[in-house]
Design a protein around this motif. Sequence first.
Motif, PDB file in Angstrom:
ATOM      1  N   GLY A   1       0.818  -1.212   0.000  1.00 43.60           N
ATOM      2  CA  GLY A   1       0.000   0.000   0.000  1.00 43.60           C
ATOM      3  C   GLY A   1       0.850   1.259   0.000  1.00 43.60           C
ATOM      4  O   GLY A   1       0.541   2.250  -0.674  1.00 43.60           O
ATOM      5  N   LEU A   2       1.945   1.202   0.776  1.00 40.40           N
ATOM      6  CA  LEU A   2       2.856   2.347   0.819  1.00 40.40           C
ATOM      7  C   LEU A   2       3.375   2.674  -0.577  1.00 40.40           C
ATOM      8  O   LEU A   2       3.349   3.811  -1.044  1.00 40.40           O
ATOM      9  N   GLY A   3       3.874   1.624  -1.246  1.00 45.89           N
ATOM     10  CA  GLY A   3       4.421   1.840  -2.585  1.00 45.89           C
ATOM     11  C   GLY A   3       3.371   2.406  -3.521  1.00 45.89           C
ATOM     12  O   GLY A   3       3.639   3.321  -4.315  1.00 45.89           O
ATOM     13  N   ALA A   4       2.160   1.851  -3.435  1.00 49.94           N
ATOM     14  CA  ALA A   4       1.098   2.320  -4.327  1.00 49.94           C
ATOM     15  C   ALA A   4       0.801   3.797  -4.081  1.00 49.94           C
ATOM     16  O   ALA A   4       0.686   4.592  -5.028  1.00 49.94           O
ATOM     17  N   LEU A   5       0.690   4.178  -2.809  1.00 45.86           N
ATOM     18  CA  LEU A   5       0.383   5.575  -2.491  1.00 45.86           C
ATOM     19  C   LEU A   5       1.516   6.512  -2.928  1.00 45.86           C
ATOM     20  O   LEU A   5       1.275   7.599  -3.452  1.00 45.86           O
ATOM     21  N   ILE A   6       2.750   6.074  -2.688  1.00 46.13           N
ATOM     22  CA  ILE A   6       3.885   6.924  -3.089  1.00 46.13           C
ATOM     23  C   ILE A   6       3.816   7.198  -4.579  1.00 46.13           C
ATOM     24  O   ILE A   6       3.934   8.346  -5.043  1.00 46.13           O
TER      25      ILE A   6
ATOM     26  N   GLY B   1       0.006  13.431  -8.571  1.00 44.70           N
ATOM     27  CA  GLY B   1      -0.200  14.543  -7.654  1.00 44.70           C
ATOM     28  C   GLY B   1       0.856  15.616  -7.806  1.00 44.70           C
ATOM     29  O   GLY B   1       1.821  15.480  -8.548  1.00 44.70           O
ATOM     30  N   GLU B   2       0.645  16.701  -7.053  1.00 43.31           N
ATOM     31  CA  GLU B   2       1.536  17.838  -7.151  1.00 43.31           C
ATOM     32  C   GLU B   2       2.529  17.924  -6.007  1.00 43.31           C
ATOM     33  O   GLU B   2       3.513  18.625  -6.076  1.00 43.31           O
ATOM     34  N   TYR B   3       2.216  17.231  -4.906  1.00 42.39           N
ATOM     35  CA  TYR B   3       3.003  17.442  -3.693  1.00 42.39           C
ATOM     36  C   TYR B   3       4.413  16.902  -3.824  1.00 42.39           C
ATOM     37  O   TYR B   3       4.614  15.781  -4.262  1.00 42.39           O
ATOM     38  N   PRO B   4       5.370  17.680  -3.377  1.00 44.01           N
ATOM     39  CA  PRO B   4       6.645  17.034  -3.068  1.00 44.01           C
ATOM     40  C   PRO B   4       6.460  16.352  -1.721  1.00 44.01           C
ATOM     41  O   PRO B   4       5.557  16.694  -0.977  1.00 44.01           O
ATOM     42  N   GLY B   5       7.255  15.385  -1.408  1.00 49.41           N
ATOM     43  CA  GLY B   5       7.068  14.724  -0.114  1.00 49.41           C
ATOM     44  C   GLY B   5       6.010  13.648  -0.178  1.00 49.41           C
ATOM     45  O   GLY B   5       5.230  13.491   0.748  1.00 49.41           O
ATOM     46  N   ALA B   6       5.982  12.898  -1.292  1.00 49.78           N
ATOM     47  CA  ALA B   6       4.995  11.834  -1.420  1.00 49.78           C
ATOM     48  C   ALA B   6       5.161  10.793  -0.330  1.00 49.78           C
ATOM     49  O   ALA B   6       4.184  10.276   0.203  1.00 49.78           O
ATOM     50  N   VAL B   7       6.406  10.501  -0.012  1.00 49.59           N
ATOM     51  CA  VAL B   7       6.659   9.438   0.968  1.00 49.59           C
ATOM     52  C   VAL B   7       6.036   9.785   2.314  1.00 49.59           C
ATOM     53  O   VAL B   7       5.380   8.960   2.957  1.00 49.59           O
ATOM     54  N   MET B   8       6.188  11.040   2.703  1.00 47.55           N
ATOM     55  CA  MET B   8       5.690  11.421   4.027  1.00 47.55           C
ATOM     56  C   MET B   8       4.193  11.213   4.128  1.00 47.55           C
ATOM     57  O   MET B   8       3.692  10.614   5.085  1.00 47.55           O
ATOM     58  N   TYR B   9       3.450  11.697   3.131  1.00 48.52           N
ATOM     59  CA  TYR B   9       1.999  11.556   3.194  1.00 48.52           C
ATOM     60  C   TYR B   9       1.580  10.100   3.119  1.00 48.52           C
ATOM     61  O   TYR B   9       0.641   9.660   3.785  1.00 48.52           O
ATOM     62  N   SER B  10       2.287   9.331   2.273  1.00 47.59           N
ATOM     63  CA  SER B  10       1.947   7.914   2.161  1.00 47.59           C
ATOM     64  C   SER B  10       2.134   7.201   3.479  1.00 47.59           C
ATOM     65  O   SER B  10       1.306   6.381   3.893  1.00 47.59           O
ATOM     66  N   VAL B  11       3.249   7.493   4.153  1.00 45.59           N
ATOM     67  CA  VAL B  11       3.502   6.836   5.439  1.00 45.59           C
ATOM     68  C   VAL B  11       2.395   7.182   6.436  1.00 45.59           C
ATOM     69  O   VAL B  11       1.859   6.311   7.108  1.00 45.59           O
ATOM     70  N   LEU B  12       2.039   8.462   6.486  1.00 46.24           N
ATOM     71  CA  LEU B  12       1.011   8.853   7.451  1.00 46.24           C
ATOM     72  C   LEU B  12      -0.321   8.185   7.132  1.00 46.24           C
ATOM     73  O   LEU B  12      -1.032   7.720   8.029  1.00 46.24           O
ATOM     74  N   LEU B  13      -0.655   8.101   5.856  1.00 45.49           N
ATOM     75  CA  LEU B  13      -1.912   7.453   5.492  1.00 45.49           C
ATOM     76  C   LEU B  13      -1.890   5.964   5.823  1.00 45.49           C
ATOM     77  O   LEU B  13      -2.860   5.410   6.358  1.00 45.49           O
ATOM     78  N   MET B  14      -0.786   5.289   5.530  1.00 46.70           N
ATOM     79  CA  MET B  14      -0.729   3.856   5.837  1.00 46.70           C
ATOM     80  C   MET B  14      -0.672   3.607   7.339  1.00 46.70           C
ATOM     81  O   MET B  14      -1.211   2.618   7.823  1.00 46.70           O
TER      82      MET B  14
END
Lengths: 460, 341
Positions: B293-298, B305-318
């Motif tokens: 799921g993390l990989g998919a969200l990243i 998406g437009e955001y830099p920092g994809a990893v951060m948001y993905s981690v928080l969501l997962m």
Amino acid sequence: MALSIEKKLTFPGGTHPNGRKELAAEMRIKAAPAPKELAVMLSQHIGAFCKPLVKKGDSVAAGEKIGAADAFVSAAVHSPVKGVVKGISLRSHVVLGRGPAVIIEPDQQNEGPEDFHKLGVFEDFRLEDYPAETILAAVAEAGIVGMGGAGFPTRVKIEPSSKPVKKTLIVNGCECEPYITGDYRVMVEWAPQVIAGAMLAQKAAGCTEVFLAIEDNKPKAIEAMKNAVGDFSVAGENIKVVTVRTKYPQGGERQLVRALLKKEIPTGSIPPAIGVVILNVATCAAIAAAAVSGEPLTHRVVSVTGEGILEPSNYYCPIGISVRELIEASGGFAESADRVILGGPMMGISIADLSTPVTKTTGAITVLKRGQIEAANYNKVQTACIRCGRCIEVCPAGINPTKIAHTVKNGLIDLAESYYISACIECGCCSYVCPANIGLTGLIKSGKIYLATKDLKVPK
Amino acid sequence: MAEGLTVAPAPHIGMAVSTRRIMLDVIIALVPAVLAAGYFFRFHALIVIGTCCVTAIATEYICNLIRKRPHPGQSLGDLSAIVTAIILAFSVPANLPVWAAVIGTAVALVIGKVVFGGLGYNIFNPAMVGRAFLTASFGMMMTTWVTPATIDSDMCVISASSQSVDIRTMATPLAQSKQAIKNGSGAEKVNNQLFVMFTGEVGGCLGETSVLALLIGGLYLLIKRTITIHIPLAVLLSVFVFASIGYFANPAAYINPLVHINAGAVVLCAFFIATDPVTSPLTIKGQWVFGAGLGALIMLIRMLGEYPGAVMYSVLLMNALTPLIDRLCKVTPSGGKPYAE
């Protein structure tokens, strides 16, 4: 260990604590020194207490029955020596707390078991001389119980059944706990007697196949048992000596069934439900002695080991000898000996009362040193559960120890029940690996005790 | 009764692993990346890391005092505050002002961890909470990266005492890749930077650029069995698979999956952030779902998406999904069925 291509039989989960068997593995079984007093507990088994047949002042002969088993699930107890009954009083017991015991003062002439050195010699054994009913009667009369630790009356266990038929006998020579070597020495020194007992049990229960499971850290025992099986031509047909991967707790009955038969015992059920009977090697040896020589179960091998003991040894001792006498015979405590454990270090129960008597189910006395326990526990500070999941990975019962332990801690015992708390075998693997040093096993045990006793009423 | 014997519950022996040891191993594994940060981004990077550590220790100590703990210093012994501090420091640009680092770390500790009850009770990865706060509050500072000092001969060394700084900001590979998606072409340029993205000689947050250093650390953790292979493998495989979708659809616009793995915080996340035991699922099955799921969200955030920092948001969501994953991915007791809930 030789490399082998075949995958070794094993079960999911489990841990690999340091074996430390070398402390006592090569010590031949020797007779314990003559005890000054014996305390034969009236409950050495699962099931109803024995009713004492003697009272203070009675003389007893060696092998005389001193406690009668009235209920079906029970087993008689016998006097190991010739002596005089001093009375019936309470002695410490690791499960009961305290229980009644027949106190016997041995006569001075007792020298120890006479035919100790003839043990294990079963060359002339012929299985056909013993019909099944004779075997069952002998086992009942001898008061044999499961000597691996559970103490289930063997007469009940090897009773043939039809729903379902007891098809498989597994002889448990795993001895998976660290340090202890009693069963190992029984296999190395008394192999023919163990095989004879296995064959008798098989005949009594009507099993068609027999597996003898031994962990691969005991090559001498494997060789001895294979030779003994080869010597009995009739045994060689249906007894298979099987090597299993050394892993704790391979000796647990569910883990054995899983490793050898690749089957699961349903939760809440016992091996006979899928037609399996499991017996310890020492129990098999006792069955042979009972059927062939009519000997009641009055002595057993106890392994006294651990870094906290100066001379680790394996003793053939009378039931009822105190822990203190065995420790003194083994050279006494080493410096900073901290914990006396009846059993092995993973599941054994630590005691402070050294006058606790040895029972039919006491296989080992392990003495550990303080520094060594602290080093092994890595001087751990307890933190909150960090949810690392190691306990779940190692749990051989396939349950979630951290979840169950925390429901118990928070008093949600009914929730613990739904998480299969009763499937816990209390092996201690979860606490062993926990980085947060949470006493998971202790919490789960407390939960089980609470569940078992919550409906009991306190007697007036 | 014998003197001096202890009576204690079984088991009487334990494995030589403790919470503190696990955290210490993570810190040791982060050392190569700390050295890389110092090498590429010079002194200021080390100042940021040091500030975060000191702030973390102070914050946790003050929080313990506020909570009236009998031994306020004891919880510092498990070293989790330092791990949070270093990972948070790794997730910010090397030229982040020190005061912002202090605020970010304090928020990470307080809102990310202490408010929930301390170690073991938090739902979200504290370092990611801190970074999210910094991104939301100081967006400009968090998206202005500096090139590594090793690139040009006239290095831009940012020292704490210099009054005027000459910041050369260059678009990071990820920023270039987003541009490529918008333009429909230009992904090739980013793909060619794969080697420097691996060694770390590119712009980016101070700890995530050197994939090499992070992999060394990750290998150390795997060998020491501090972490298991499941989450890292799940994250990396998932990123690879989802990045391949874009890549094979339009190689001119979407960069190569291997480049995606080396870009941004993917490797840092796979080995250090996602593997945080408190905020990841308990069972192995759950950990695979989590990593996938993390990989998919990243990849979703990066490609669409437009955001830099994809990893951060993905981690928080997962992290938010972890309790649900735990409920769905249960162990089966031997001989029984998974417990109903």
